[in-house]
Design a protein around this motif. Structure first.
Motif, PDB file in Angstrom:
ATOM      1  N   ASP A   1       0.848  -1.189   0.000  1.00 12.85           N
ATOM      2  CA  ASP A   1       0.000   0.000   0.000  1.00 12.85           C
ATOM      3  C   ASP A   1       0.886   1.242   0.000  1.00 12.85           C
ATOM      4  O   ASP A   1       1.534   1.572   1.000  1.00 12.85           O
ATOM      5  CB  ASP A   1      -0.911  -0.001   1.227  1.00 12.85           C
TER       6      ASP A   1
ATOM      7  N   LYS B   1       0.310   4.024   2.767  1.00 14.58           N
ATOM      8  CA  LYS B   1       0.405   3.672   4.189  1.00 14.58           C
ATOM      9  C   LYS B   1       1.846   3.321   4.534  1.00 14.58           C
ATOM     10  O   LYS B   1       2.606   2.842   3.687  1.00 14.58           O
ATOM     11  CB  LYS B   1      -0.506   2.492   4.535  1.00 14.58           C
TER      12      LYS B   1
ATOM     13  N   ASP C   1      -5.199  -0.974  10.987  1.00 16.83           N
ATOM     14  CA  ASP C   1      -4.801  -2.177  10.258  1.00 16.83           C
ATOM     15  C   ASP C   1      -3.875  -3.034  11.131  1.00 16.83           C
ATOM     16  O   ASP C   1      -3.034  -2.515  11.864  1.00 16.83           O
ATOM     17  CB  ASP C   1      -4.058  -1.813   8.973  1.00 16.83           C
ATOM     18  N   GLU C   2      -4.005  -4.324  11.003  1.00 23.39           N
ATOM     19  CA  GLU C   2      -3.237  -5.235  11.851  1.00 23.39           C
ATOM     20  C   GLU C   2      -1.737  -5.080  11.628  1.00 23.39           C
ATOM     21  O   GLU C   2      -1.250  -4.975  10.499  1.00 23.39           O
ATOM     22  CB  GLU C   2      -3.642  -6.685  11.569  1.00 23.39           C
TER      23      GLU C   2
ATOM     24  N   GLU D   1      -1.954   6.511   7.328  1.00 24.55           N
ATOM     25  CA  GLU D   1      -2.332   6.647   5.931  1.00 24.55           C
ATOM     26  C   GLU D   1      -2.235   8.114   5.540  1.00 24.55           C
ATOM     27  O   GLU D   1      -2.848   8.977   6.171  1.00 24.55           O
ATOM     28  CB  GLU D   1      -3.757   6.135   5.700  1.00 24.55           C
TER      29      GLU D   1
END
Length: 472
Positions: free
Chosen positions: A337, A340, A413-414, A425
């Motif tokens: 991503d 992120k 998010d994990e 993000e």
């Protein structure tokens, strides 16, 4: 310098021009007073016995206004100029110049109503604002503008402008005269945190240094029965769970906390940068992370690796938002991503920003000095929510102080890892990282749960002479 949480005081000047309806000033005075009271801001303004309608229209009015500002010089954090009508383009500028104040200035102009464009009701503030700003620029007085060219004093738009302006005032007045404490020498492996004291001094920031050996010797001389040790120990335990941390390690940290706090008080320090490794671990067998975490939570932020500019970044962010700021590394990609990434540090984050924080060891440093010598690191995950990030730096090659600022969000998010960490993000993160690299910024960044990038950008570019990139 004011305490960080002291009530903000704003002076308010009302422009007037006698061939426009002056009665509008009475309405504006009451509306402004009501707004500032609602926002918890103290106001200073002329009364209608000092000048006609309490406005500023002539040079004589300007002298009266200047004397009022002078008499409250040590209290005023900023000036709001309100134009209920066109206003006199010189009188307000003269008032500020004659006062000698150098504080942020916000210009507001009241909107006309289409059904009130007759001679007895029209304002023409729309035009008067342009003339006033022209004069302020000629006088060399920097100023801020409302989001809309004209707006209603009673409206939400202006209320938001004032809240942002209050943040700008806090940043500007906190940075000017700020004293940064540099405790210990920069670790040899951290060329990235080099900085120019002379460029900082030029913008009103002083760096007070102390050798780490002086801190360590003071810790050794501290008597076990000193009542301050138990007070600091209580703060450390309140900050995060200390289950599993040996008592003797906690006592050592408390003693170190006492010595640091005393030095901060004696030298009127607002923010600190600490030589956190590896000398401290080898000398005392503890980490300073938890102490830094507590101080940051008290809005007296502390940065790692003697990162003076990082400490100043944290302080500015804390002043803008009135919330604790933490410092972290731009540390890891988050899978594939591109918007992120992972922000990380051994364990210095302000715990009010974390989920279930606890005190532990700093296992990365522990690989070189032994984990048993790293007790004191905070372990925890940043809560989801809004993100503001900020970094100020000195650039000796251009002779400038520069910065970047932006917003994003902390996400949930994990992520399975240790230490203080956050998944963030940021839109167009790749371009931000490219800007950081190409412009020689450090790998550290200040961050917290807030939305104050706009105020920091305004403070830097309009009042502090800092070249600032606003990422969006």
């Amino acid at each position: 310098m004011k305490p960080t949480t002291e009530q903000t005081t704003l002076a308010v000047l009302f422009g007037n021009r006698n061939f426009f309806p002056s009665y509008l000033l009475d309405e504006a005075r009451q509306d402004v007073q009501n707004l500032l009271e609602r926002l918890g801001i103290r106001s200073i303004m002329l009364s209608n016995t000092q000048t006609p309608y309490g406005g500023v229209q002539t040079y004589q009015d300007a002298k009266v206004a200047a004397e009022l500002l002078k008499s409250h010089r040590d209290e005023i954090d900023g000036i709001i100029v309100v134009l209920p009508n066109f206003g006199d383009e010189k009188a307000v500028a003269d008032s500020i110049r004659l006062s000698g104040l150098s504080v942020p200035v916000l210009i507001q102009a009241e909107a006309d109503s289409l059904d009130k464009m007759g001679l007895e009701t029209r304002r023409d503030s729309f035009c008067g604002k342009i003339s006033l700003c022209n004069n302020l620029r000629q006088y060399g007085i920097p100023f801020s503008l409302t989001k809309q060219h004209v707006c209603q004093v009673k409206g939400d738009v202006f209320a938001n402008d004032v809240m942002k302006f209050e943040s700008v005032c806090r940043v500007v007045n906190s940075i000017k005269g700020c004293r940064v404490g540099a405790i210990g020498a920069r670790p040899a492996s951290f060329n990235t945190v080099r900085y120019s004291e002379k460029l900082l001094e030029r913008m009103g920031v002083t760096v007070e240094t102390i050798d780490l050996s002086e801190i360590l010797s003071s810790v050794e001389r501290l008597k076990d029965e000193d009542i301050r040790i138990s007070e600091k120990l209580a703060l450390l335990k309140e900050n995060a769970s200390t289950d599993g941390i040996p008592t003797e390690k906690l006592v050592t940290m408390a003693k170190l906390f006492v010595v640091i706090s005393q030095w901060i008080t004696e030298n009127d320090i607002q923010t600190t940068a600490f030589q956190c490794w590896t000398s401290l671990q080898q000398s005392l067998g503890v980490n300073v992370c938890s102490i830094m975490s507590v101080m940051s939570g008290q809005l007296v932020p502390s940065a790692c690796e003697v990162d003076v500019m990082g400490a100043l970044s944290m302080y500015a962010l804390s002043m803008a938002s009135q919330k604790p700021a933490s410092i972290a590394d731009w540390n890891n990609n988050f899978g594939d991503d591109g918007d992120k990434c992972v922000l990380f540090h051994c364990g210095n984050f302000a715990t009010s920003e974390l989920i279930d924080p606890f005190m532990s060891t700093a296992d990365i440093i522990g690989t070189t000095v032994g984990c048993e010598n790293t007790c004191g690191a905070i372990n925890g995950r940043m809560k989801a929510g809004p993100l503001s990030y900020f970094r100020i730096s000195t650039d000796e090659f251009t002779g400038e102080v520069k910065a970047y600022v932006g917003e994003g969000k902390f996400v949930d998010d994990e992520l399975k890892t240790v230490g203080c960490r956050a998944v963030v993000e940021v839109k167009q993160l790749e371009s931000l990282l490219s800007y950081i690299c190409k412009n020689g910024f450090e790998h550290h960044v200040a961050m917290n749960h807030s939305n104050c990038a706009e105020a920091l950008y305004e403070a830097c570019t309009t009042y502090l002479g800092v070249q600032c990139y606003r990422h969006s």
